[in-house]
Design a protein around this motif. Structure first.
Motif, PDB file in Angstrom:
ATOM      1  N   ASP A  26       0.829  -1.208   0.000  1.00 26.58           N
ATOM      2  CA  ASP A  26       0.000   0.000   0.000  1.00 26.58           C
ATOM      3  C   ASP A  26       0.866   1.261   0.000  1.00 26.58           C
ATOM      4  O   ASP A  26       0.526   2.257  -0.638  1.00 26.58           O
ATOM      5  CB  ASP A  26      -0.956   0.008   1.192  1.00 26.58           C
ATOM      6  N   ALA A  27       1.992   1.203   0.712  1.00 30.88           N
ATOM      7  CA  ALA A  27       2.876   2.369   0.784  1.00 30.88           C
ATOM      8  C   ALA A  27       3.562   2.653  -0.545  1.00 30.88           C
ATOM      9  O   ALA A  27       3.712   3.817  -0.937  1.00 30.88           O
ATOM     10  CB  ALA A  27       3.922   2.158   1.878  1.00 30.88           C
ATOM     11  N   ILE A  28       3.976   1.619  -1.260  1.00 30.81           N
ATOM     12  CA  ILE A  28       4.700   1.855  -2.511  1.00 30.81           C
ATOM     13  C   ILE A  28       3.785   1.977  -3.715  1.00 30.81           C
ATOM     14  O   ILE A  28       4.138   2.619  -4.698  1.00 30.81           O
ATOM     15  CB  ILE A  28       5.773   0.775  -2.769  1.00 30.81           C
ATOM     16  N   HIS A  29       2.616   1.365  -3.644  1.00 32.36           N
ATOM     17  CA  HIS A  29       1.736   1.342  -4.819  1.00 32.36           C
ATOM     18  C   HIS A  29       1.300   2.742  -5.240  1.00 32.36           C
ATOM     19  O   HIS A  29       1.032   2.975  -6.421  1.00 32.36           O
ATOM     20  CB  HIS A  29       0.524   0.450  -4.575  1.00 32.36           C
ATOM     21  N   VAL A  30       1.261   3.679  -4.323  1.00 30.30           N
ATOM     22  CA  VAL A  30       0.867   5.052  -4.672  1.00 30.30           C
ATOM     23  C   VAL A  30       1.869   5.695  -5.632  1.00 30.30           C
ATOM     24  O   VAL A  30       1.542   6.676  -6.313  1.00 30.30           O
ATOM     25  CB  VAL A  30       0.670   5.938  -3.427  1.00 30.30           C
ATOM     26  N   GLU A  31       3.079   5.154  -5.700  1.00 29.77           N
ATOM     27  CA  GLU A  31       4.100   5.695  -6.598  1.00 29.77           C
ATOM     28  C   GLU A  31       4.005   5.140  -8.018  1.00 29.77           C
ATOM     29  O   GLU A  31       4.619   5.688  -8.936  1.00 29.77           O
ATOM     30  CB  GLU A  31       5.503   5.398  -6.051  1.00 29.77           C
ATOM     31  N   VAL A  32       3.254   4.070  -8.214  1.00 33.96           N
ATOM     32  CA  VAL A  32       3.124   3.472  -9.550  1.00 33.96           C
ATOM     33  C   VAL A  32       2.523   4.503 -10.501  1.00 33.96           C
ATOM     34  O   VAL A  32       1.485   5.090 -10.218  1.00 33.96           O
ATOM     35  CB  VAL A  32       2.255   2.195  -9.507  1.00 33.96           C
ATOM     36  N   GLY A  33       3.204   4.717 -11.607  1.00 33.49           N
ATOM     37  CA  GLY A  33       2.765   5.693 -12.587  1.00 33.49           C
ATOM     38  C   GLY A  33       3.258   7.102 -12.315  1.00 33.49           C
ATOM     39  O   GLY A  33       3.382   7.904 -13.229  1.00 33.49           O
ATOM     40  N   THR A  41       9.143   2.114 -16.673  1.00 34.60           N
ATOM     41  CA  THR A  41       7.864   2.062 -15.977  1.00 34.60           C
ATOM     42  C   THR A  41       7.927   0.911 -14.970  1.00 34.60           C
ATOM     43  O   THR A  41       8.809   0.057 -15.056  1.00 34.60           O
ATOM     44  CB  THR A  41       6.699   1.862 -16.969  1.00 34.60           C
ATOM     45  N   ALA A  42       7.012   0.908 -14.027  1.00 35.26           N
ATOM     46  CA  ALA A  42       6.995  -0.166 -13.036  1.00 35.26           C
ATOM     47  C   ALA A  42       5.572  -0.396 -12.542  1.00 35.26           C
ATOM     48  O   ALA A  42       4.707   0.473 -12.655  1.00 35.26           O
ATOM     49  CB  ALA A  42       7.902   0.173 -11.864  1.00 35.26           C
ATOM     50  N   VAL A  53       7.514  -6.309  -7.541  1.00 38.87           N
ATOM     51  CA  VAL A  53       7.653  -5.102  -8.339  1.00 38.87           C
ATOM     52  C   VAL A  53       8.279  -5.507  -9.670  1.00 38.87           C
ATOM     53  O   VAL A  53       9.323  -6.158  -9.689  1.00 38.87           O
ATOM     54  CB  VAL A  53       8.535  -4.046  -7.642  1.00 38.87           C
ATOM     55  N   VAL A  54       7.630  -5.131 -10.760  1.00 41.58           N
ATOM     56  CA  VAL A  54       8.162  -5.401 -12.093  1.00 41.58           C
ATOM     57  C   VAL A  54       8.573  -4.061 -12.693  1.00 41.58           C
ATOM     58  O   VAL A  54       7.742  -3.160 -12.853  1.00 41.58           O
ATOM     59  CB  VAL A  54       7.124  -6.096 -12.995  1.00 41.58           C
ATOM     60  N   VAL A  55       9.864  -3.945 -12.978  1.00 42.92           N
ATOM     61  CA  VAL A  55      10.408  -2.740 -13.603  1.00 42.92           C
ATOM     62  C   VAL A  55      10.682  -3.085 -15.065  1.00 42.92           C
ATOM     63  O   VAL A  55      11.332  -4.094 -15.356  1.00 42.92           O
ATOM     64  CB  VAL A  55      11.708  -2.293 -12.914  1.00 42.92           C
ATOM     65  N   ARG A  56      10.190  -2.263 -15.978  1.00 42.58           N
ATOM     66  CA  ARG A  56      10.448  -2.453 -17.410  1.00 42.58           C
ATOM     67  C   ARG A  56      11.120  -1.197 -17.936  1.00 42.58           C
ATOM     68  O   ARG A  56      10.763  -0.088 -17.535  1.00 42.58           O
ATOM     69  CB  ARG A  56       9.145  -2.704 -18.162  1.00 42.58           C
ATOM     70  N   GLY A  66      15.718   2.259 -12.383  1.00 41.21           N
ATOM     71  CA  GLY A  66      14.402   1.865 -11.891  1.00 41.21           C
ATOM     72  C   GLY A  66      14.476   0.849 -10.766  1.00 41.21           C
ATOM     73  O   GLY A  66      13.763   0.954  -9.764  1.00 41.21           O
ATOM     74  N   VAL A  67      15.348  -0.142 -10.913  1.00 38.63           N
ATOM     75  CA  VAL A  67      15.516  -1.146  -9.851  1.00 38.63           C
ATOM     76  C   VAL A  67      16.013  -0.481  -8.571  1.00 38.63           C
ATOM     77  O   VAL A  67      15.512  -0.762  -7.480  1.00 38.63           O
ATOM     78  CB  VAL A  67      16.477  -2.268 -10.313  1.00 38.63           C
ATOM     79  N   ASN A  68      16.985   0.420  -8.695  1.00 40.27           N
ATOM     80  CA  ASN A  68      17.491   1.124  -7.510  1.00 40.27           C
ATOM     81  C   ASN A  68      16.390   1.951  -6.846  1.00 40.27           C
ATOM     82  O   ASN A  68      16.250   1.938  -5.615  1.00 40.27           O
ATOM     83  CB  ASN A  68      18.662   2.038  -7.883  1.00 40.27           C
ATOM     84  N   THR A  69      15.613   2.661  -7.632  1.00 37.70           N
ATOM     85  CA  THR A  69      14.534   3.489  -7.091  1.00 37.70           C
ATOM     86  C   THR A  69      13.510   2.645  -6.347  1.00 37.70           C
ATOM     87  O   THR A  69      13.144   2.950  -5.203  1.00 37.70           O
ATOM     88  CB  THR A  69      13.845   4.275  -8.226  1.00 37.70           C
TER      89      THR A  69
END
Length: 86
Positions: A26-33, A41-42, A53-56, A66-69
């Motif tokens: 829930d904490a990280i999902h707000v950052e998606v997009g 993108t992730a 988490v899938v980073v493309r 992206g992986v580091n972030t």
């Protein structure tokens, strides 16, 4: 339509409880997009006690960034969740 992202990394974070996984997700999902750009993108999902988490990315430099972030975002969410439970 072909996927414009040639590279992909799947990060899997297992937790001892489904509750902890839900809090982190829930904490990280707000950052998606919100932090996507034209090179990467992730997406973040949760299944039971595991957050994934899938980073493309279009190139390897963008994939590494992206992986580091996303790793840092998950680490921060884990730290906050641990403090909140203490």
């Amino acid at each position: 339509m072909a996927d414009p992202y040639d590279h992909r990394a799947v990060l899997s974070f297992p937790y001892a409880s489904e509750r902890r996984a839900r809090v982190v997700h829930d904490a990280i999902h707000v950052e998606v997009g919100g932090i996507d750009d034209d090179r990467s993108t992730a997406d973040a999902t949760r299944s039971g006690a595991t957050v994934e988490v899938v980073v493309r990315a279009r190139d390897l430099v963008a994939l590494r960034a992206g992986v580091n972030t996303w790793t840092r975002l998950v680490e921060t969410a884990e730290t906050v969740a641990a403090v909140a439970e203490a």
